[in-house]
Design an enzyme around this catalytic site. Structure first.
Site: not given
Ligand code: F6R
Length: 245
Positions: A67, A136, A138, A143
């Protein structure tokens, strides 16, 4: 789903890096799906260490990132382009033409998304996808309440994600409100998936991902339908899951 509970964050990084190493040794031109965020930083450090010791060669490896924030240029310090180059790419011997990231400042979102999907298919599909997980549920930036068969697309970030990611920005106002992300359908087509989670903050969502009903309210639960998922968690993130065993 295979669930591996390890002692701590270092152990997650070590185990995940080993699985990636095995993948690259078995198939030199592996296609990797990569995540950003805090969770995989240790894995990337471990991969760099292995590369520096001569244990890993990335010269034929192809990568696709999950992403990118919509509206941030590749040079923006909080863009995922910037993150990936600093944390991993500039330290290893991946070929520039084999690195794929979404363009956050594209003027044609539909074209950008379609091209990305086409490139993934042309590369033979993702062999190994690394995922983190949002509080959450995702994965990528898919989301809650997203349709489970989406491909790469533009999404609105939830207030919860904006708040969680504001730790990387000066304040929540600076966090982009939209992102371009591989869809759940794209992620589910990866041949193998490794999901990483550490810390107490992730305990509830990890438990729901493993044991909960499959629901669009927790997008990661759809991984229960994939036939090759390994979830590597530390004891803190496994707390709620383990207490039910
Ligand atoms: C990042 C992504 C997100 C993160 C998620 C957890 O490329 O796709 O899904 O993996 O938000 O983020 P952290 O690792 O910072 O807790």
């Amino acid at each position: 789903m295979k669930v591996v509970v390890v002692k701590n964050y270092n152990e997650i990084s070590f185990q995940a890096a080993q699985l990636i190493t095995d993948q690259i040794i078995n198939k030199k031109n592996s296609v990797l799906g990569l995540a950003t965020g805090s969770t995989p930083i240790g894995v990337y450090q471990e991969l760099i260490r292995k590369f520096q010791k001569g244990e890993l060669d990335f010269s034929k490896v192809v990568t696709f990132n999950l992403d990118e924030y919509y509206g941030l240029s590749p040079e923006h310090p909080q863009s995922y382009h910037f993150f990936m180059w600093n944390i991993l790419f500039k330290h290893i011997n991946l070929k520039k033409e084999n690195i794929h990231l979404l363009n956050g400042i594209t003027e044609n979102i539909a074209k950008e998304c379609k091209q990305y999907e086409d490139l993934i298919q042309k590369s033979g599909g993702i062999d190994l996808q690394i995922l983190g997980i949002g509080d959450n549920g995702h994965i990528g930036f898919n989301e809650p309440d997203i349709s489970l068969d989406t491909r790469t697309h533009l999404v609105n970030l939830t207030a919860k994600t904006i708040r969680a990611n504001s730790r990387f920005f000066n304040n929540a106002q600076e966090v982009p409100k939209q992102a371009i992300t591989m869809g759940i359908g794209t992620i589910m087509q990866a041949k193998k998936i490794i999901l990483l989670a550490n810390g107490k903050r992730k305990a509830r969502v990890v438990e729901r991902t493993i044991n909960g009903p499959i629901t669009t309210k927790v997008p990661a639960t759809v991984l229960q339908l994939h036939n090759d998922v390994t979830i590597i968690v530390d004891q803190e993130a496994a707390f709620q899951f383990a207490s039910q065993q």
